[in-house]
Design a protein around this motif. Structure first.
Motif, PDB file in Angstrom:
ATOM      1  N   LEU A 149       0.830  -1.213   0.000  1.00 21.72           N
ATOM      2  CA  LEU A 149       0.000   0.000   0.000  1.00 21.72           C
ATOM      3  C   LEU A 149       0.865   1.264   0.000  1.00 21.72           C
ATOM      4  N   VAL A 150       2.029   1.188   0.646  1.00 20.95           N
ATOM      5  CA  VAL A 150       2.980   2.310   0.619  1.00 20.95           C
ATOM      6  C   VAL A 150       3.503   2.471  -0.812  1.00 20.95           C
ATOM      7  N   PRO A 185      -9.418  15.086  -0.263  1.00 22.41           N
ATOM      8  CA  PRO A 185      -8.822  14.500   0.943  1.00 22.41           C
ATOM      9  C   PRO A 185      -9.753  13.531   1.679  1.00 22.41           C
ATOM     10  N   CYS A 186     -11.046  13.846   1.716  1.00 28.70           N
ATOM     11  CA  CYS A 186     -11.973  12.971   2.440  1.00 28.70           C
ATOM     12  C   CYS A 186     -12.139  11.646   1.705  1.00 28.70           C
ATOM     13  N   LYS A 207     -10.001  10.361  -0.315  1.00 25.28           N
ATOM     14  CA  LYS A 207      -8.707   9.691  -0.200  1.00 25.28           C
ATOM     15  C   LYS A 207      -8.644   8.943   1.129  1.00 25.28           C
ATOM     16  N   SER A 208      -9.099   9.612   2.198  1.00 23.90           N
ATOM     17  CA  SER A 208      -9.105   8.984   3.528  1.00 23.90           C
ATOM     18  C   SER A 208      -9.962   7.727   3.518  1.00 23.90           C
ATOM     19  N   MET A 209     -11.116   7.798   2.886  1.00 22.71           N
ATOM     20  CA  MET A 209     -12.005   6.634   2.819  1.00 22.71           C
ATOM     21  C   MET A 209     -11.296   5.489   2.103  1.00 22.71           C
ATOM     22  N   ARG A 250      -8.076   4.923   1.880  1.00 23.17           N
ATOM     23  CA  ARG A 250      -7.035   4.367   2.756  1.00 23.17           C
ATOM     24  C   ARG A 250      -7.669   3.541   3.864  1.00 23.17           C
ATOM     25  N   PHE A 251      -8.760   4.044   4.428  1.00 22.30           N
ATOM     26  CA  PHE A 251      -9.456   3.336   5.507  1.00 22.30           C
ATOM     27  C   PHE A 251      -9.897   1.954   5.031  1.00 22.30           C
ATOM     28  N   TRP A 252     -10.534   1.900   3.873  1.00 20.44           N
ATOM     29  CA  TRP A 252     -11.066   0.617   3.395  1.00 20.44           C
ATOM     30  C   TRP A 252      -9.965  -0.328   2.917  1.00 20.44           C
ATOM     31  N   ASN A 303      -7.040  -0.535   4.375  1.00 28.29           N
ATOM     32  CA  ASN A 303      -6.562  -1.104   5.638  1.00 28.29           C
ATOM     33  C   ASN A 303      -7.552  -2.130   6.169  1.00 28.29           C
ATOM     34  N   PHE A 304      -8.833  -1.831   6.055  1.00 26.12           N
ATOM     35  CA  PHE A 304      -9.873  -2.774   6.480  1.00 26.12           C
ATOM     36  C   PHE A 304      -9.736  -4.094   5.712  1.00 26.12           C
ATOM     37  N   ASP A 364      -6.639  -5.920   7.017  1.00 33.15           N
ATOM     38  CA  ASP A 364      -6.700  -6.367   8.412  1.00 33.15           C
ATOM     39  C   ASP A 364      -7.939  -7.215   8.660  1.00 33.15           C
ATOM     40  N   LYS A 365      -9.052  -6.554   8.872  1.00 34.20           N
ATOM     41  CA  LYS A 365     -10.258  -7.258   9.299  1.00 34.20           C
ATOM     42  C   LYS A 365     -10.765  -8.276   8.274  1.00 34.20           C
ATOM     43  N   LEU A 410     -20.060  -4.986   4.657  1.00 31.73           N
ATOM     44  CA  LEU A 410     -19.528  -3.625   4.716  1.00 31.73           C
ATOM     45  C   LEU A 410     -18.905  -3.242   3.372  1.00 31.73           C
ATOM     46  N   TYR A 468     -15.176   0.071  13.532  1.00 33.95           N
ATOM     47  CA  TYR A 468     -14.295  -0.333  14.624  1.00 33.95           C
ATOM     48  C   TYR A 468     -14.760   0.143  15.990  1.00 33.95           C
ATOM     49  N   ILE A 527     -13.487  10.836  10.049  1.00 34.30           N
ATOM     50  CA  ILE A 527     -12.303  10.105   9.583  1.00 34.30           C
ATOM     51  C   ILE A 527     -11.798   9.255  10.753  1.00 34.30           C
ATOM     52  N   VAL A 560      -4.551   7.351   9.044  1.00 32.51           N
ATOM     53  CA  VAL A 560      -5.399   7.911   7.982  1.00 32.51           C
ATOM     54  C   VAL A 560      -5.753   9.354   8.341  1.00 32.51           C
ATOM     55  N   TYR A 607      -4.944  12.897   6.362  1.00 35.05           N
ATOM     56  CA  TYR A 607      -6.051  13.814   6.063  1.00 35.05           C
ATOM     57  C   TYR A 607      -5.706  15.234   6.540  1.00 35.05           C
ATOM     58  N   GLU A 609      -3.233  16.894   4.369  1.00 34.98           N
ATOM     59  CA  GLU A 609      -3.724  17.274   3.043  1.00 34.98           C
ATOM     60  C   GLU A 609      -4.701  18.450   3.084  1.00 34.98           C
TER      61      GLU A 609
END
Lengths: 224, 224
Positions: A68-69, A88-89, A91-93, A95-97, A99-100, A103-104, A133, B52, B65, B70, B74, B77
């Motif tokens: 991912l990096v 940015p928002c 983008k955050s989503m 990255r969040f998903w 990671n999800f 991981d999960k 999800l 989570y 967020i 993450v 954000y 950015e």
């Protein structure tokens, strides 16, 4: 001066595939080095001394590790055909998903995959909850970011392939079209997409690999 | 600087919340802070992070967020002054790599050790030391991960500066060895002396007592 791009990978690594797709989407030429992880090359150990894992992207002699990096590095270095959204928002989503997924989701799918038959129903509960999800994220979209393939599609790419392998080996249906219409549709679109489809590892080889892996886990888990 | 409706859901003892508080402070962003009772999470937290149900969560302009790293990206950015991440893509990749390394290796090692006793404790401490020694290599002899000033990785990793020393005290183990990890030890001093970081570190006695309490509870659970 022509830049030198190398990718250390294995034939089956879903993490490495992310980078193969990313480089293809950006039209970047590179050299592939296939690794045997039971006999790692001195180069791999030199470029990734911390983890000794693939993928490693080496750009003009400088190594980047962790898929991912690496995806973010590729996106920031070669700015055309962006993989991540600009906002940015969003983008955050993404990255969040991602990671999800790593991981999960991956954990719960793995737990199901190595579960003994009597434990499968319980293991499936969490996997299915996590898949719900992901299904939500795909509502109203062809791919995770809309009409075109991007970062999050590449991040979930491993799943698009693995789910049918798991279903075949375990003789069960995990992602059925009725319960997961959007996820099923995404899988179909993704695996057949022009940039994606030529890169899949040979399916029969994957089936054997994962069958062997599953048998090993089940044997180790069996009480003596 | 006015932060157009910025709210942080956090917990005083959370290193992950500390990351976000550090970033907001370094950028001079004003925000509303809500301390969460982790045994009785607020409806706002449960609604903002349904996946989570954890802190920290950053709320900004009606969006939420989650996941501390993450959130850091954000913040960097949206508020582009005093950047946390360097400009160069390779250096950005390095910062992200080390932040990830800490989450994957140092956090489980340091947290896992808290509940251990006897031989297991020694083994846990040894493993934690190994990961910290590896982390030290990321500094590359520099005073901080950001090079000349606190950056993304320092913010992501800064909590180790206070937590590792308190854990040494509470568990009577050696973690940061001045002799074998002089660069990391110097980094800890640098972080603890930084005017922004210093003010945000939770009080020593409170953390110490909290760790002892947690250790006693966990040991009791394990022995039952």
């Amino acid at each position: 001066m022509a830049e030198e791009v190398k990718l250390f990978r294995t034939w089956s690594s879903g993490y490495a595939l992310r980078i193969v797709w990313a480089l293809k989407l950006k039209g970047i030429e590179y050299e592939t080095i296939f690794e045997d992880l039971t006999n790692k090359s001195p180069s791999l150990l030199q470029y990734n001394p911390i983890h000794g894992k693939v993928p490693v992207l080496v750009h003009d002699g400088k190594p980047v590790c962790e898929s991912l990096v690496i995806l973010e590095y590729v996106d920031e270095t070669w700015k055309h055909n962006p993989l991540l959204p600009q906002d940015p928002c969003e983008k955050s989503m993404a990255r969040f998903w991602a990671n999800f997924g790593d991981d999960k989701l991956m954990k719960s799918i793995s737990q199901l995959f190595i579960a003994r038959e009597k434990d499968q129903d319980v293991a499936a509960v969490e996997a299915l909850e996590n898949l719900k999800l992901v299904e939500e994220q795909l509502k109203g979209k062809k791919f995770f970011h809309g009409e075109t393939i991007g970062y999050l599609d590449l991040a979930f790419g491993w799943f698009a392939d693995f789910v049918s392998i798991l279903e075949e080996i375990m003789s069960l249906k995990l992602v059925d079209g009725e319960r997961f219409p959007h996820l099923s549709s995404w899988i179909q679109h993704f695996i057949d997409a022009p940039v994606i489809r030529d890169c899949w590892p040979p399916r029969d080889k994957m089936i054997i690999k994962f069958q062997v892996m599953r048998e090993k886990y089940l044997a180790a888990a069996t009480p003596k | 600087m006015a932060g157009e409706g910025v709210k942080l859901l956090g917990y005083w003892g959370s290193p992950f919340a500390l990351r976000v508080r550090s970033a907001l402070k370094l950028k001079g962003i004003e925000y509303e802070y809500q301390e969460e009772d982790l045994g009785n999470k607020s409806p706002l937290l449960l609604q903002s992070n349904p996946v989570y149900k954890k802190i920290p969560v950053l709320l900004h302009n009606g969006k939420s967020i989650s996941e501390s790293l993450v959130i850091l990206e954000y913040i960097d950015e949206v508020w582009k002054h005093n950047p946390l991440l360097p400009e160069d893509p390779y250096e950005r990749a390095r910062s992200r790599f080390w932040a990830k390394f800490v989450d994957e290796k140092c956090v489980p090692a340091l947290v896992g050790t808290i509940s251990k006793v006897g031989e297991e404790l020694e083994k846990g401490a040894r493993e934690a030391r190994e990961h910290l020694k590896t982390l030290e290599s990321g500094l590359d002899g520099k005073r901080c991960f950001g090079g000349t000033k606190i950056g993304f990785a320092d913010v992501a990793i800064g909590w180790i500066a206070y937590l590792a020393r308190i854990e040494q005290e509470a568990l009577k183990i050696q973690l940061i060895d001045q002799q074998n990890m002089p660069v990391l030890a110097a980094w800890i001093d640098y972080v603890l002396e930084d005017p922004v970081m210093k003010e945000l570190m939770p009080p020593h006695d409170k953390v110490f007592k909290h760790m002892i309490d947690m250790r006693e509870k966990l040991i009791a659970v394990v022995s039952n």
